[in-house]
Design a protein around this motif. Structure first.
Motif, PDB file in Angstrom:
ATOM      1  N   UNK A  70       0.808  -1.227   0.000  1.00  0.00           N
ATOM      2  CA  UNK A  70       0.000   0.000   0.000  1.00  0.00           C
ATOM      3  C   UNK A  70       0.839   1.274   0.000  1.00  0.00           C
ATOM      4  N   UNK A  71       2.138   1.172   0.311  1.00  0.00           N
ATOM      5  CA  UNK A  71       3.012   2.348   0.353  1.00  0.00           C
ATOM      6  C   UNK A  71       4.363   2.060  -0.311  1.00  0.00           C
ATOM      7  N   UNK A  72       4.361   1.707  -1.590  1.00  0.00           N
ATOM      8  CA  UNK A  72       5.626   1.362  -2.257  1.00  0.00           C
ATOM      9  C   UNK A  72       6.608   2.527  -2.323  1.00  0.00           C
ATOM     10  N   UNK A  73       6.106   3.744  -2.255  1.00  0.00           N
ATOM     11  CA  UNK A  73       6.969   4.913  -2.327  1.00  0.00           C
ATOM     12  C   UNK A  73       7.914   5.009  -1.139  1.00  0.00           C
ATOM     13  N   UNK A  74       7.548   4.455   0.019  1.00  0.00           N
ATOM     14  CA  UNK A  74       8.431   4.553   1.192  1.00  0.00           C
ATOM     15  C   UNK A  74       9.758   3.864   0.919  1.00  0.00           C
ATOM     16  N   UNK A  75       9.724   2.694   0.334  1.00  0.00           N
ATOM     17  CA  UNK A  75      10.962   1.961   0.032  1.00  0.00           C
ATOM     18  C   UNK A  75      11.817   2.754  -0.957  1.00  0.00           C
ATOM     19  N   UNK A  76      11.216   3.315  -1.983  1.00  0.00           N
ATOM     20  CA  UNK A  76      11.935   4.093  -2.992  1.00  0.00           C
ATOM     21  C   UNK A  76      12.578   5.327  -2.374  1.00  0.00           C
ATOM     22  N   UNK A  77      11.831   6.048  -1.570  1.00  0.00           N
ATOM     23  CA  UNK A  77      12.336   7.272  -0.930  1.00  0.00           C
ATOM     24  C   UNK A  77      13.468   6.950   0.035  1.00  0.00           C
ATOM     25  N   UNK A  78      13.301   5.923   0.830  1.00  0.00           N
ATOM     26  CA  UNK A  78      14.333   5.538   1.796  1.00  0.00           C
ATOM     27  C   UNK A  78      15.606   5.140   1.072  1.00  0.00           C
ATOM     28  N   UNK A  79      15.514   4.313   0.070  1.00  0.00           N
ATOM     29  CA  UNK A  79      16.701   3.884  -0.684  1.00  0.00           C
ATOM     30  C   UNK A  79      17.419   5.079  -1.317  1.00  0.00           C
ATOM     31  N   UNK A  80      16.671   6.046  -1.781  1.00  0.00           N
ATOM     32  CA  UNK A  80      17.247   7.237  -2.409  1.00  0.00           C
ATOM     33  C   UNK A  80      18.119   8.025  -1.432  1.00  0.00           C
ATOM     34  N   UNK A  81      17.671   8.158  -0.189  1.00  0.00           N
ATOM     35  CA  UNK A  81      18.372   9.011   0.769  1.00  0.00           C
ATOM     36  C   UNK A  81      19.295   8.258   1.716  1.00  0.00           C
TER      37      UNK A  81
END
Length: 104
Positions: A70-81
Motif C-alpha cells: 500500500x506504500x511502495x513509495x516509502x521503500x523508494x524514498x528511503x533507498x534514495x536518501x
C-alpha cells in the motif's frame, strides 16, 4: 505516566508544516532513535532527507510502512536518501516494519 522524561524527548508535530523549521532552530540536534510514520510521499521525502543527516552514528531510524504494497513509495524514498545502509526487516511486527542503524 511512563516516567521517561529523563531519557527521551517526544515531539508531536505536523511534519509537513513544522519539522524543517524545528531542525533549523536547533542546528546542534542529533537523534539516536527516530520513528517515522508519514502518510504522504512528499512529507516522507522531506522528512527522510532532513532527518537522516541528523541521525548519529549507531543511531536507529524506525520505518513504519517500509516495503508495504500500500506504500511502495516509502521503500523508494528511503533507498534514495539512505543509500548503502542495510534496511533490517522486522518479521515479527507488522508495524513498525523495518529499521536502519546508521554506520560510519
Amino acid at each position: 505516566y511512563l516516567e521517561l522524561e529523563d531519557y527521551i524527548i517526544l515531539e508531536k508535530m505536523n511534519l509537513a508544516k513544522n519539522f524543517i523549521k524545528y531542525l533549523k532552530k536547533k542546528p546542534w540536534l542529533e537523534f539516536k532513535y527516530a520513528f517515522v510514520d508519514c502518510g504522504s510521499s512528499d512529507v516522507l521525502e522531506e522528512t527522510i532527507k532532513s532527518l537522516w543527516p541528523r541521525i548519529s552514528v549507531g543511531g536507529i531510524l524506525i520505518l513504519d510502512h517500509f516495503s508495504f504494497e500500500s506504500t511502495p513509495q516509502e521503500k523508494t524514498i528511503v533507498r534514495k536518501h539512505i543509500k548503502n545502509h542495510k534496511v533490517q526487516q522486522l518479521p515479527f511486527s507488522g508495524h513498525p516494519a523495518a529499521y536502519i542503524q546508521k554506520k560510519k
